[in-house]
Motif scaffolding. Structure first.
Motif, PDB file in Angstrom:
ATOM      1  N   GLU A   1       0.792  -1.266   0.336  1.00  0.00           N
ATOM      2  CA  GLU A   1      -0.213   0.180   0.557  1.00  0.00           C
ATOM      3  C   GLU A   1       1.263   0.647   0.339  1.00  0.00           C
ATOM      4  O   GLU A   1       2.121   1.658   0.582  1.00  0.00           O
TER       5      GLU A   1
ATOM      6  N   ASP B   1      -5.711   5.684  -0.388  1.00  0.00           N
ATOM      7  CA  ASP B   1      -6.218   4.889  -2.078  1.00  0.00           C
ATOM      8  C   ASP B   1      -5.979   5.392  -2.943  1.00  0.00           C
ATOM      9  O   ASP B   1      -6.387   6.744  -3.791  1.00  0.00           O
TER      10      ASP B   1
ATOM     11  N   GLY C   1      -8.219   6.381  -6.119  1.00  0.00           N
ATOM     12  CA  GLY C   1      -9.482   7.468  -5.098  1.00  0.00           C
ATOM     13  C   GLY C   1      -9.856   8.835  -6.029  1.00  0.00           C
ATOM     14  O   GLY C   1      -8.909   9.051  -7.143  1.00  0.00           O
TER      15      GLY C   1
END
Length: 174
Positions: free
Chosen positions: A126, A144, A147
């Motif tokens: 991530e 994210d 996003g």
């Protein structure tokens, strides 16, 4: 009008004028009945249309309220962005196409990240955002990479730079 007969029975005499009057009265009664029925049907149709229009109006009114709330949010977001420091985070040699923008607002002590182009992470990794404060890298958190809206991130006072790293999942502290 009746006239007595010789045998004591009454016979109704009908004149042509009286017959036409009866036909006219009958026609007016039938016409009035038809008109009343059509008026009733028209009223019922109008009532149904009124209920449909009222429902549509209420739906449009709710849509308008939602649009107003969204508009207010966008105005607030625009004001936030206008009064924020814009920090462009470009990619590195490993990911030159990567691009994100952080909006850092000292006055409101809040920040947002706008992910414009980040490579998709492997399932066990991530992206993590870091703030450099007096030479120490402080974890701001993860975001994210796909996003499409601004994402709220932690605000760290006295940050001199912001950095993005690709880390194992789990929001690393160091």
């Amino acid at each position: 009008i009746s006239t007595p007969q010789n045998n004591g029975t009454l016979v109704l005499s009908s004149s042509p004028q009286r017959r036409w009057s009866m036909y006219l009265i009958t026609a007016v009664a039938i016409f009035s009945t038809i008109l009343a029925f059509l008026s009733y049907q028209g009223r019922r149709a109008s009532e149904v249309k009124y209920v449909q229009l009222q429902s549509k109006y209420e739906s449009l009114e709710m849509d308008c309220e939602k649009t107003q709330v969204l508009n207010d949010e966008l105005i607030a977001q625009g004001n936030f962005l206008k009064n924020s420091q814009k920090v462009v985070l470009n990619g590195s040699k490993k990911a030159p196409e990567a691009l994100a923008i952080v909006y850092w607002n000292e006055h409101e002590q809040s920040a947002f990240i706008d992910v414009l182009n980040m490579p998709v992470t492997p399932s066990d990794k991530e992206y993590q955002l870091w703030a450099d404060v007096d030479g120490e890298m402080i974890n701001i958190g993860t975001f994210d990479e796909q996003g499409i809206e601004l994402q709220s991130i932690a605000f760290i006072e006295h940050a001199t730079s912001l950095n993005i790293t690709l880390e194992p999942k789990g929001n690393n502290k160091v």
